[in-house]
Scaffold this motif. Structure first.
Motif, mmCIF file in Angstrom:
data_model
loop_
_atom_site.group_PDB
_atom_site.id
_atom_site.type_symbol
_atom_site.label_atom_id
_atom_site.label_comp_id
_atom_site.label_asym_id
_atom_site.label_seq_id
_atom_site.Cartn_x
_atom_site.Cartn_y
_atom_site.Cartn_z
ATOM 1 N N ASP A 106 -21.132 -28.056 53.424
ATOM 2 C CA ASP A 106 -20.364 -26.824 53.577
ATOM 3 C C ASP A 106 -19.209 -27.004 54.555
ATOM 4 O O ASP A 106 -18.104 -26.480 54.346
ATOM 5 C CB ASP A 106 -21.271 -25.682 54.036
ATOM 6 C CG ASP A 106 -22.159 -25.153 52.910
ATOM 7 O OD1 ASP A 106 -21.802 -25.350 51.726
ATOM 8 O OD2 ASP A 106 -23.217 -24.557 53.213
ATOM 9 N N GLU A 107 -19.438 -27.762 55.617
ATOM 10 C CA GLU A 107 -18.353 -28.040 56.563
ATOM 11 C C GLU A 107 -17.259 -28.873 55.899
ATOM 12 O O GLU A 107 -16.066 -28.623 56.108
ATOM 13 C CB GLU A 107 -18.909 -28.760 57.787
ATOM 14 C CG GLU A 107 -19.804 -27.883 58.672
ATOM 15 C CD GLU A 107 -20.426 -28.633 59.815
ATOM 16 O OE1 GLU A 107 -20.959 -27.971 60.735
ATOM 17 O OE2 GLU A 107 -20.411 -29.884 59.802
ATOM 18 N N SER A 108 -17.663 -29.853 55.081
ATOM 19 C CA SER A 108 -16.683 -30.682 54.387
ATOM 20 C C SER A 108 -15.861 -29.856 53.407
ATOM 21 O O SER A 108 -14.630 -29.981 53.346
ATOM 22 C CB SER A 108 -17.377 -31.829 53.648
ATOM 23 O OG SER A 108 -17.907 -32.773 54.547
ATOM 24 N N LEU A 109 -16.519 -29.020 52.638
ATOM 25 C CA LEU A 109 -15.805 -28.175 51.677
ATOM 26 C C LEU A 109 -14.794 -27.281 52.385
ATOM 27 O O LEU A 109 -13.663 -27.098 51.911
ATOM 28 C CB LEU A 109 -16.804 -27.330 50.881
ATOM 29 C CG LEU A 109 -17.669 -28.090 49.867
ATOM 30 C CD1 LEU A 109 -18.801 -27.203 49.373
ATOM 31 C CD2 LEU A 109 -16.836 -28.601 48.703
ATOM 32 N N SER A 110 -15.192 -26.734 53.523
ATOM 33 C CA SER A 110 -14.286 -25.867 54.280
ATOM 34 C C SER A 110 -13.087 -26.643 54.800
ATOM 35 O O SER A 110 -11.935 -26.203 54.665
ATOM 36 C CB SER A 110 -15.047 -25.226 55.443
ATOM 37 O OG SER A 110 -14.179 -24.436 56.233
ATOM 38 N N ARG A 111 -13.338 -27.800 55.394
ATOM 39 C CA ARG A 111 -12.226 -28.591 55.939
ATOM 40 C C ARG A 111 -11.289 -29.077 54.848
ATOM 41 O O ARG A 111 -10.073 -29.146 55.032
ATOM 42 C CB ARG A 111 -12.776 -29.767 56.741
ATOM 43 C CG ARG A 111 -13.383 -29.389 58.087
ATOM 44 C CD ARG A 111 -13.702 -30.610 58.922
ATOM 45 N NE ARG A 111 -14.791 -31.394 58.383
ATOM 46 C CZ ARG A 111 -16.032 -31.397 58.878
ATOM 47 N NH1 ARG A 111 -16.344 -30.612 59.911
ATOM 48 N NH2 ARG A 111 -16.962 -32.155 58.351
ATOM 49 N N LEU A 112 -11.846 -29.443 53.712
ATOM 50 C CA LEU A 112 -11.047 -29.975 52.609
ATOM 51 C C LEU A 112 -10.360 -28.878 51.806
ATOM 52 O O LEU A 112 -9.510 -29.175 50.960
ATOM 53 C CB LEU A 112 -11.932 -30.828 51.693
ATOM 54 C CG LEU A 112 -12.441 -32.136 52.305
ATOM 55 C CD1 LEU A 112 -13.582 -32.705 51.484
ATOM 56 C CD2 LEU A 112 -11.301 -33.153 52.421
ATOM 57 N N GLY A 113 -10.732 -27.638 52.031
ATOM 58 C CA GLY A 113 -10.103 -26.533 51.332
ATOM 59 C C GLY A 113 -10.392 -26.514 49.848
ATOM 60 O O GLY A 113 -9.519 -26.198 49.036
#
Length: 317
Positions: A106-113
């Motif tokens: 979830d953190e990766s998805l958020s950072r990657l947009g």
């Protein structure tokens, strides 16, 4: 740019993959974020459609930079990131516990947009967590549509076989170059037999195979590549200079940088789908993409191979 399919997927990736570890700005010397964004966009403009990153690169910083760079161009990018390595102030911790994976994606998805990842990879094995537990969690996330395909990195054949019985693994990302060929003995045959694509990192051996360094360099205090690669140790450094001389001759023939020869050699090895190459500026990204145009003759590949086996066997194998 040439493109190849990762087996058992719909992913047609560029032969050159942009690696973004340096963009984490915590391991390979100081890097300006705006320069990194321009570098990623230049890579995309040059035909590179495959970008590899990870939460461990600058404790999420590289992912954030990638997210900014691909905004508005997500549909043109095949995006790979990872799970299972946490960056602390002074080390990397391997952690594949289910709760860690759930948080990291979830953190990766958020950072990657983005709302999905094309290729989600286990970064390193975690001996303290049963692989079954990690894969069960990853399969649930895949079913939820958070990522399309599952890959692994830095796995042995034994771990690959264990994982194969639990999930569909489409790719392996190992360290591989002219100076690091240990995977040829067991991992490459295994991947060929099981239709697993190899997307390799370390293609330019921490910069040594660019031909840039002709004297043993003293990197600044923020550049830790000599900790990760052993090629910059004096006793190994001296052994490698003969190989660079051979690559110089081929680079002169093809009228290209030495790095193109190292990249072309890797792309002509069995099982290789794409090679990760880092870049710190637009010029490097554009240059790396152009390496896809070079194809060595069978005789030249054999000449390089014979030299390495004769002169560098203790280093490369």
């Amino acid at each position: 740019m040439n493109y190849r399919n990762i087996p058992k997927t719909e992913l047609k990736v560029s032969e050159i993959c942009l690696g973004t570890w340096a963009m984490g700005n915590d391991f390979w010397g100081d890097v300006d974020d705006n320069a990194s964004i321009r570098t990623i966009q230049a890579a995309l403009d040059s035909g590179i459609n495959f970008i590899d990153t990870a939460p461990a690169y600058g404790a999420g910083h590289a992912e954030s930079v990638v997210g900014k760079a691909i905004k508005g161009r997500r549909d043109k990018v095949i995006l790979g990131t990872k799970t299972g390595v946490t960056r602390t102030s002074d080390s990397f911790l391997r952690d594949l516990r289910p709760e860690t994976i759930l948080r990291e994606i979830d953190e990766s998805l958020s950072r990657l947009g983005t709302d999905y990842i094309d290729l989600y990879q286990i970064h390193w094995p975690d001996v303290n967590t049963p692989l079954e537990d990690s894969l069960e969690t990853l399969l649930k996330l895949q079913e939820q549509g958070k990522f399309r395909y599952l890959g692994v990195s830095n796995f042995t054949t034994e771990l690959m076989e264990q994982a194969k019985g639990l999930a569909t693994i489409v790719s392996l990302q190992p360290n591989y170059s002219m100076l690091q060929r240990k995977i040829e003995e067991t991992l490459v045959p295994y991947c060929l037999k099981n239709e697993i694509g190899l997307t390799t990192y370390g293609t330019l051996a921490g910069g040594l195979l660019t031909g840039k360094y002709r004297e043993l360099p003293n990197f600044d205090e923020n550049d830790n590549r000599s900790r990760f690669y052993n090629y910059y140790r004096p006793e190994i450094w001296s052994q490698i200079q003969g190989l660079l001389s051979l690559l110089d001759v081929l680079a002169e023939k093809y009228k290209c940088p030495v790095s193109y020869i190292a990249i072309a050699w890797a792309l002509q090895q069995p099982g290789i789908v794409s090679v990760l190459v880092g870049a710190k500026n637009e010029e490097q990204a554009i240059s790396n993409a152009a390496a896809s145009t070079i194809k060595l003759t069978e005789g030249e590949v054999q000449e390089i191979d014979q030299y390495i086996r004769k002169e560098l066997a203790t280093v490369a194998f």
